[in-house]
Design an enzyme around this catalytic site. Sequence first.
Site, PDB file in Angstrom:
ATOM      1  N   PHE A 138       6.969  -9.875   6.802  1.00  0.00           N
ATOM      2  CA  PHE A 138       7.957 -10.821   7.339  1.00  0.00           C
ATOM      3  C   PHE A 138       7.638 -12.209   6.795  1.00  0.00           C
ATOM      4  O   PHE A 138       6.568 -12.753   7.065  1.00  0.00           O
ATOM      5  CB  PHE A 138       7.921 -10.848   8.868  1.00  0.00           C
ATOM      6  N   ASP A 223       0.761 -15.819   3.138  1.00  0.00           N
ATOM      7  CA  ASP A 223       1.648 -16.368   4.160  1.00  0.00           C
ATOM      8  C   ASP A 223       0.853 -16.389   5.458  1.00  0.00           C
ATOM      9  O   ASP A 223       0.657 -15.352   6.095  1.00  0.00           O
ATOM     10  CB  ASP A 223       2.899 -15.486   4.279  1.00  0.00           C
ATOM     11  N   LYS A 252       4.430 -22.627  12.313  1.00  0.00           N
ATOM     12  CA  LYS A 252       4.164 -22.317  13.724  1.00  0.00           C
ATOM     13  C   LYS A 252       3.102 -23.238  14.340  1.00  0.00           C
ATOM     14  O   LYS A 252       3.394 -24.367  14.687  1.00  0.00           O
ATOM     15  CB  LYS A 252       3.753 -20.847  13.843  1.00  0.00           C
TER      16      LYS A 252
HETATM   17  C1  LIG Z   1       4.259 -14.502   8.693  1.00  0.00           C
HETATM   18  C2  LIG Z   1       5.509 -15.281   8.929  1.00  0.00           C
HETATM   19  N1  LIG Z   1       6.072 -15.935   7.908  1.00  0.00           N
HETATM   20  C3  LIG Z   1       7.182 -16.661   8.060  1.00  0.00           C
HETATM   21  C4  LIG Z   1       7.816 -16.743   9.271  1.00  0.00           C
HETATM   22  C5  LIG Z   1       9.071 -17.556   9.416  1.00  0.00           C
HETATM   23  O1  LIG Z   1       8.814 -18.741  10.080  1.00  0.00           O
HETATM   24  P1  LIG Z   1      10.044 -19.600  10.648  1.00  0.00           P
HETATM   25  O2  LIG Z   1      10.679 -18.756  11.717  1.00  0.00           O
HETATM   26  O3  LIG Z   1       9.413 -20.849  11.170  1.00  0.00           O
HETATM   27  O4  LIG Z   1      10.961 -19.826   9.504  1.00  0.00           O
HETATM   28  C6  LIG Z   1       7.264 -16.077  10.377  1.00  0.00           C
HETATM   29  C7  LIG Z   1       7.923 -16.133  11.687  1.00  0.00           C
HETATM   30  O5  LIG Z   1       7.703 -15.350  12.565  1.00  0.00           O
HETATM   31  C8  LIG Z   1       6.078 -15.332  10.196  1.00  0.00           C
HETATM   32  O6  LIG Z   1       5.516 -14.662  11.215  1.00  0.00           O
END
Ligand SMILES: Cc1ncc(COP(=O)(O)O)c(C=O)c1O
Length: 407
Positions: A138, A223, A252
Site C-alpha cells: 500500500f 515506504d 503519518k
Molecule cells: C505504507 C503507506 N504508504 C502510504 C500511505 C498513504 O498515506 P496518505 O494516506 O497520507 O496518502 C499509507 C497510508 O496508510 C501507508 O500506510
Amino acid sequence: MKTVSPSSDCPSRHLMPVTERPADIFVRGQGAWLWDGEGRRHLDWLQGWAVNALGHCPPQLSRALQVQAETLLTPSPALYNLPSLQLAQRLCALSGMQQAWFGSTGAEANEGAIKLARKWGRARRAGAWEIITFDNAFHGRNLATMAASGKPGWDAMFTPAMPGFAKARFNDLDAVRALIGERTVAVMLEPVQGEAGVRPADPQFLRQLRALCDAHGLLLIFDEVQTGCGRLGRMFGFEHYGVRPDIVTLGKGLGGGVPISAVLAADHACVFEPGDQGGTYAGNPLMAAASLAVLDVLAEPDFLAGVREQGARLGDGLRALSRRHGLGEVRGAGLLWALEMGTDLAPEVVRQARGRGLLINAARPHCLRFMPRLNGDAQEIDTGLALLDGALGAVLKSAARGASAVN
Ligand SMILES: Cc1ncc(COP(=O)(O)O)c(C=O)c1O
C-alpha cells in the site's frame, strides 16, 4: 455537550461516500481518548490511522502550532522558511540521508520518491524508469501510488493504470530477480506491510534485496509512511533490519496529527533540480514547526524504549487473547500489531469493540490491527486488552450460537 448526529443537525449526504463510517460524529480528542457527540468516550487504538504519535491534541504540538500560527503560516514554497530548513536538517541527521523534500500526505511523498527514481534513472541508468513493487503493498491513493500498490483489485479501478510498476511476491527474492531488466530503476517496499495486516519483511530477504539492488545498480526505496517516526519502536523501521535504503518516505506520525510528509534521499540519489518537484504547501512552516515539536518528544532519551516496552506488553497480551479464544497469529513490533482471527469476523469485532468503547481496525476481514499512541502506559494497554477480550468473547459466542443453530 451539544448532541449531534449526521442524520439531524448535520446530514452526511453532502460528503462523498468514499468510505463506510459509523453513524457517530467524533467531536473531541485528548491523549488516548476520543469523545463522540453523545459524550461517550472511546479508547482510540486507531489514532488517526497510526498518525497521532503522541495521542490526541498533545500540548507540545498544540503549543508549537499556536506559536507558529501567530508568526508565519505560508510565505510561499518558493521562499525559504526556518522551520522547514530545521526539519530537513533534523531528519537528515536522524536518518543519515542527505536531502529532504516535504509534502502533505504519504501518497504525495511516495509519488515524489517515484519521480526522484525516474529522474535518477534518466540521469544515471540510461533512461530506466520501471519500479519493482510488491503484492499487497500500500503506497497511497493517487494514480501513481495506486499503480505502485499491490492491493487486490486496484489495478482495474481507475484504468488506464499508470505503467511502470512490476509486481513481485513479498519476501521472495527470486521473484524480484526475475523481474529485473534494462528498464528497471528501483525496488520499492514497506519494511512492514501495514495495510496488508502488519506483514513484516523477512530480515534475510531485506538484506539480500539490498545486495541485489547494489549488484544491479538499482535504488532501494523504503515506504516508511506507516512504520517510520517511532511506530516500530525505532525512529525508522529500517533500523530494525540494519538495511539502509537509498530513498525513504515518511508521513503519518511525522506530523503527529497534522498533514506533513517527506522524501529523504541519500547523497547519490539527490538528483532533483529546480522545476522537478513542488507543491503550494510543500514545507510550509506551520506543519514543519509541528513536526519539529513531535520529533523533539520522539528524541527524548527513553521515549523509543518506552514504545518498545508498551509494544511488548501489547504483543504479549494479544498472544494471550489469541490462545484464550483459539485465534491465529499475532504479528507486530513497537506499537503496530495485528491479530489473525482465522475467520472473517474482524469487522464484527470492530463493531463490538466500538460499542464497548474501543476503536480498532480490521485491516482485512480476517485480521485486526492495533495502532495506539506511542506515549501511552501499561494501564492503557491493559484497558484496551480487557475491552478487546470482551468484544472477542461476545462475537465468538454469537458466531458459535449461529453455527449450532444452523447445525
Ligand atoms: C505504507 C503507506 N504508504 C502510504 C500511505 C498513504 O498515506 P496518505 O494516506 O497520507 O496518502 C499509507 C497510508 O496508510 C501507508 O500506510
